[in-house]
Design a protein around this motif. Structure first.
Motif, PDB file in Angstrom:
ATOM      1  N   GLN A   2      10.502 -12.873  -6.841  1.00 32.37           N
ATOM      2  CA  GLN A   2      10.406 -11.437  -6.632  1.00 32.37           C
ATOM      3  C   GLN A   2      11.316 -11.049  -5.477  1.00 32.37           C
ATOM      4  O   GLN A   2      11.646 -11.889  -4.647  1.00 32.37           O
ATOM      5  N   PRO A   3      11.733  -9.788  -5.437  1.00 30.31           N
ATOM      6  CA  PRO A   3      12.574  -9.368  -4.322  1.00 30.31           C
ATOM      7  C   PRO A   3      11.812  -9.489  -3.007  1.00 30.31           C
ATOM      8  O   PRO A   3      10.589  -9.342  -2.981  1.00 30.31           O
ATOM      9  N   LEU A   4      12.522  -9.724  -1.923  1.00 30.47           N
ATOM     10  CA  LEU A   4      11.869  -9.746  -0.619  1.00 30.47           C
ATOM     11  C   LEU A   4      11.348  -8.359  -0.285  1.00 30.47           C
ATOM     12  O   LEU A   4      10.349  -8.208   0.387  1.00 30.47           O
ATOM     13  N   SER A   5      12.021  -7.339  -0.761  1.00 36.81           N
ATOM     14  CA  SER A   5      11.533  -5.966  -0.638  1.00 36.81           C
ATOM     15  C   SER A   5      12.109  -5.169  -1.802  1.00 36.81           C
ATOM     16  O   SER A   5      13.152  -5.500  -2.332  1.00 36.81           O
ATOM     17  N   TRP A   6      11.391  -4.113  -2.181  1.00 38.27           N
ATOM     18  CA  TRP A   6      11.861  -3.248  -3.260  1.00 38.27           C
ATOM     19  C   TRP A   6      12.596  -2.040  -2.725  1.00 38.27           C
ATOM     20  O   TRP A   6      13.484  -1.509  -3.355  1.00 38.27           O
ATOM     21  N   MET A   7      12.171  -1.543  -1.599  1.00 43.09           N
ATOM     22  CA  MET A   7      12.758  -0.327  -1.061  1.00 43.09           C
ATOM     23  C   MET A   7      13.154  -0.535   0.372  1.00 43.09           C
ATOM     24  O   MET A   7      12.279  -0.562   1.218  1.00 43.09           O
ATOM     25  N   PRO A   8      14.372  -0.655   0.719  1.00 41.05           N
ATOM     26  CA  PRO A   8      15.446  -0.785  -0.249  1.00 41.05           C
ATOM     27  C   PRO A   8      15.404  -2.168  -0.884  1.00 41.05           C
ATOM     28  O   PRO A   8      14.909  -3.113  -0.277  1.00 41.05           O
ATOM     29  N   LEU A   9      15.904  -2.264  -2.083  1.00 39.93           N
ATOM     30  CA  LEU A   9      15.924  -3.533  -2.782  1.00 39.93           C
ATOM     31  C   LEU A   9      16.671  -4.553  -1.939  1.00 39.93           C
ATOM     32  O   LEU A   9      17.671  -4.233  -1.320  1.00 39.93           O
ATOM     33  N   ARG A  58       5.539 -13.392   2.476  1.00 36.77           N
ATOM     34  CA  ARG A  58       5.501 -12.181   3.300  1.00 36.77           C
ATOM     35  C   ARG A  58       4.060 -11.920   3.690  1.00 36.77           C
ATOM     36  O   ARG A  58       3.195 -11.759   2.843  1.00 36.77           O
ATOM     37  N   ARG A  59       3.811 -11.890   4.970  1.00 31.21           N
ATOM     38  CA  ARG A  59       2.442 -11.683   5.440  1.00 31.21           C
ATOM     39  C   ARG A  59       2.187 -10.223   5.820  1.00 31.21           C
ATOM     40  O   ARG A  59       1.147  -9.671   5.504  1.00 31.21           O
ATOM     41  N   ASN A  60       3.129  -9.636   6.521  1.00 31.62           N
ATOM     42  CA  ASN A  60       2.929  -8.279   7.034  1.00 31.62           C
ATOM     43  C   ASN A  60       4.093  -7.390   6.655  1.00 31.62           C
ATOM     44  O   ASN A  60       5.220  -7.835   6.551  1.00 31.62           O
ATOM     45  N   ALA A  61       3.777  -6.124   6.494  1.00 24.80           N
ATOM     46  CA  ALA A  61       4.832  -5.136   6.289  1.00 24.80           C
ATOM     47  C   ALA A  61       5.358  -4.743   7.662  1.00 24.80           C
ATOM     48  O   ALA A  61       4.583  -4.492   8.582  1.00 24.80           O
ATOM     49  N   ALA A  62       6.656  -4.694   7.803  1.00 25.28           N
ATOM     50  CA  ALA A  62       7.263  -4.300   9.075  1.00 25.28           C
ATOM     51  C   ALA A  62       6.956  -2.826   9.336  1.00 25.28           C
ATOM     52  O   ALA A  62       6.992  -2.000   8.421  1.00 25.28           O
ATOM     53  N   ALA A 133      -6.496   8.548   5.604  1.00 25.65           N
ATOM     54  CA  ALA A 133      -6.514   7.928   6.928  1.00 25.65           C
ATOM     55  C   ALA A 133      -5.359   6.929   7.025  1.00 25.65           C
ATOM     56  O   ALA A 133      -5.088   6.199   6.065  1.00 25.65           O
ATOM     57  N   PRO A 134      -4.681   6.880   8.163  1.00 27.90           N
ATOM     58  CA  PRO A 134      -3.584   5.913   8.308  1.00 27.90           C
ATOM     59  C   PRO A 134      -4.114   4.488   8.361  1.00 27.90           C
ATOM     60  O   PRO A 134      -5.192   4.240   8.908  1.00 27.90           O
ATOM     61  N   ARG A 135      -3.370   3.573   7.749  1.00 28.71           N
ATOM     62  CA  ARG A 135      -3.772   2.165   7.718  1.00 28.71           C
ATOM     63  C   ARG A 135      -2.534   1.298   7.517  1.00 28.71           C
ATOM     64  O   ARG A 135      -1.475   1.797   7.143  1.00 28.71           O
ATOM     65  N   VAL A 136      -2.712   0.012   7.754  1.00 29.69           N
ATOM     66  CA  VAL A 136      -1.616  -0.941   7.583  1.00 29.69           C
ATOM     67  C   VAL A 136      -1.480  -1.261   6.091  1.00 29.69           C
ATOM     68  O   VAL A 136      -2.444  -1.713   5.470  1.00 29.69           O
ATOM     69  N   PRO A 137      -0.307  -1.028   5.495  1.00 30.08           N
ATOM     70  CA  PRO A 137      -0.117  -1.374   4.083  1.00 30.08           C
ATOM     71  C   PRO A 137       0.264  -2.849   3.944  1.00 30.08           C
ATOM     72  O   PRO A 137       0.808  -3.456   4.866  1.00 30.08           O
ATOM     73  N   SER A 138      -0.021  -3.401   2.791  1.00 30.08           N
ATOM     74  CA  SER A 138       0.426  -4.772   2.520  1.00 30.08           C
ATOM     75  C   SER A 138       1.852  -4.704   1.954  1.00 30.08           C
ATOM     76  O   SER A 138       2.249  -3.671   1.394  1.00 30.08           O
ATOM     77  N   PRO A 139       2.610  -5.781   2.088  1.00 26.17           N
ATOM     78  CA  PRO A 139       3.951  -5.781   1.487  1.00 26.17           C
ATOM     79  C   PRO A 139       3.895  -5.528  -0.024  1.00 26.17           C
ATOM     80  O   PRO A 139       4.754  -4.842  -0.576  1.00 26.17           O
ATOM     81  N   HIS A 140       2.872  -6.052  -0.679  1.00 29.17           N
ATOM     82  CA  HIS A 140       2.758  -5.865  -2.137  1.00 29.17           C
ATOM     83  C   HIS A 140       2.468  -4.402  -2.488  1.00 29.17           C
ATOM     84  O   HIS A 140       2.946  -3.894  -3.496  1.00 29.17           O
ATOM     85  N   GLU A 141       1.696  -3.728  -1.645  1.00 23.38           N
ATOM     86  CA  GLU A 141       1.425  -2.310  -1.864  1.00 23.38           C
ATOM     87  C   GLU A 141       2.711  -1.493  -1.740  1.00 23.38           C
ATOM     88  O   GLU A 141       2.981  -0.614  -2.563  1.00 23.38           O
ATOM     89  N   LEU A 142       3.522  -1.804  -0.734  1.00 22.73           N
ATOM     90  CA  LEU A 142       4.795  -1.096  -0.568  1.00 22.73           C
ATOM     91  C   LEU A 142       5.723  -1.368  -1.750  1.00 22.73           C
ATOM     92  O   LEU A 142       6.419  -0.467  -2.218  1.00 22.73           O
ATOM     93  N   ASP A 143       5.723  -2.613  -2.253  1.00 24.91           N
ATOM     94  CA  ASP A 143       6.528  -2.941  -3.434  1.00 24.91           C
ATOM     95  C   ASP A 143       6.109  -2.095  -4.629  1.00 24.91           C
ATOM     96  O   ASP A 143       6.945  -1.557  -5.351  1.00 24.91           O
ATOM     97  N   LYS A 144       4.801  -1.983  -4.835  1.00 24.79           N
ATOM     98  CA  LYS A 144       4.281  -1.238  -5.979  1.00 24.79           C
ATOM     99  C   LYS A 144       4.674   0.239  -5.894  1.00 24.79           C
ATOM    100  O   LYS A 144       5.104   0.835  -6.878  1.00 24.79           O
ATOM    101  N   ILE A 145       4.569   0.807  -4.708  1.00 22.33           N
ATOM    102  CA  ILE A 145       4.971   2.206  -4.511  1.00 22.33           C
ATOM    103  C   ILE A 145       6.475   2.343  -4.726  1.00 22.33           C
ATOM    104  O   ILE A 145       6.937   3.249  -5.415  1.00 22.33           O
ATOM    105  N   GLY A 146       7.253   1.426  -4.143  1.00 22.90           N
ATOM    106  CA  GLY A 146       8.704   1.478  -4.255  1.00 22.90           C
ATOM    107  C   GLY A 146       9.197   1.373  -5.683  1.00 22.90           C
ATOM    108  O   GLY A 146      10.137   2.065  -6.082  1.00 22.90           O
ATOM    109  N   ARG A 147       8.565   0.499  -6.477  1.00 24.38           N
ATOM    110  CA  ARG A 147       8.981   0.330  -7.879  1.00 24.38           C
ATOM    111  C   ARG A 147       8.820   1.612  -8.677  1.00 24.38           C
ATOM    112  O   ARG A 147       9.554   1.853  -9.626  1.00 24.38           O
TER     113      ARG A 147
END
Length: 172
Positions: A2-9, A58-62, A133-147
């Motif tokens: 899988q990509p290391l990140s989707w957004m930006p790819l 990937r453990r944490n989203a930057a 409410a603001p919260r820490v997203p997971s890298p996988h959550e950011l990938d899903k939104i980005g896709r």
């Protein structure tokens, strides 16, 4: 894979990709068929898709401006209007003047007018409500939104498509 990140790819310049292939740090899955680099004795296809030789967990989203806006869906968390990144600002839920930290749990995306209206107050003091409410997203959550962002699908090069969507939900 899988990509290391989707957004930006996760992308590299062709020079970085070529160097990584030649140093055997990555595996070339696909090359651009009509683009080659020539040395004195050899010709090499320019890599189009590569994968890392070692698994990268990937453990944490930057905590970045882009990831925060991605988490919030590029929407103001007070009025709900969708905006371009250039039209959004950071809003500290607990203001910095009251020692509010700069992290995912205290900052939300806000349009300029809502940010000005809230000012140096908490949402409750300003009579405003957060949509989420603001919260820490997971890298996988950011990938899903980005896709799901239309921009991503428009910008992808055709050679990458076979490698990107195997784990994604099928669209209608």
């Amino acid at each position: 894979m899988q990509p290391l990140s989707w957004m930006p790819l996760s992308t590299w310049s062709w020079q970085e990709a070529m160097t990584a292939v030649l140093q055997e740090r990555v595996i070339q899955l696909k090359g651009y068929e009509d683009v080659a680099v020539h040395s004195a004795k050899h010709a090499f296809n320019v890599p189009a898709v590569v994968c890392l030789r070692q698994y990268h967990k990937r453990r944490n989203a930057a905590f970045t401006r882009y990831n925060l806006f991605l988490r919030d869906g590029f929407c103001c968390q007070y009025c709900g209007t969708k905006r371009a990144a250039k039209d959004l600002t950071f809003d500290h839920v607990m203001p910095r003047s009251r020692k509010g930290p700069a992290n995912f749990e205290n900052i939300v995306a806000a349009c300029q007018s809502c940010n000005l209206r809230k000012g140096n107050r908490t949402p409750k003091e300003a009579g405003m409500k957060l949509l989420r409410a603001p919260r820490v997203p997971s890298p996988h959550e950011l990938d899903k939104i980005g896709r799901k962002l239309a921009r991503v699908q428009k910008e992808l090069h055709q050679t990458w498509l076979d490698f990107l969507y195997w784990g994604a939900d099928l669209d209608e």
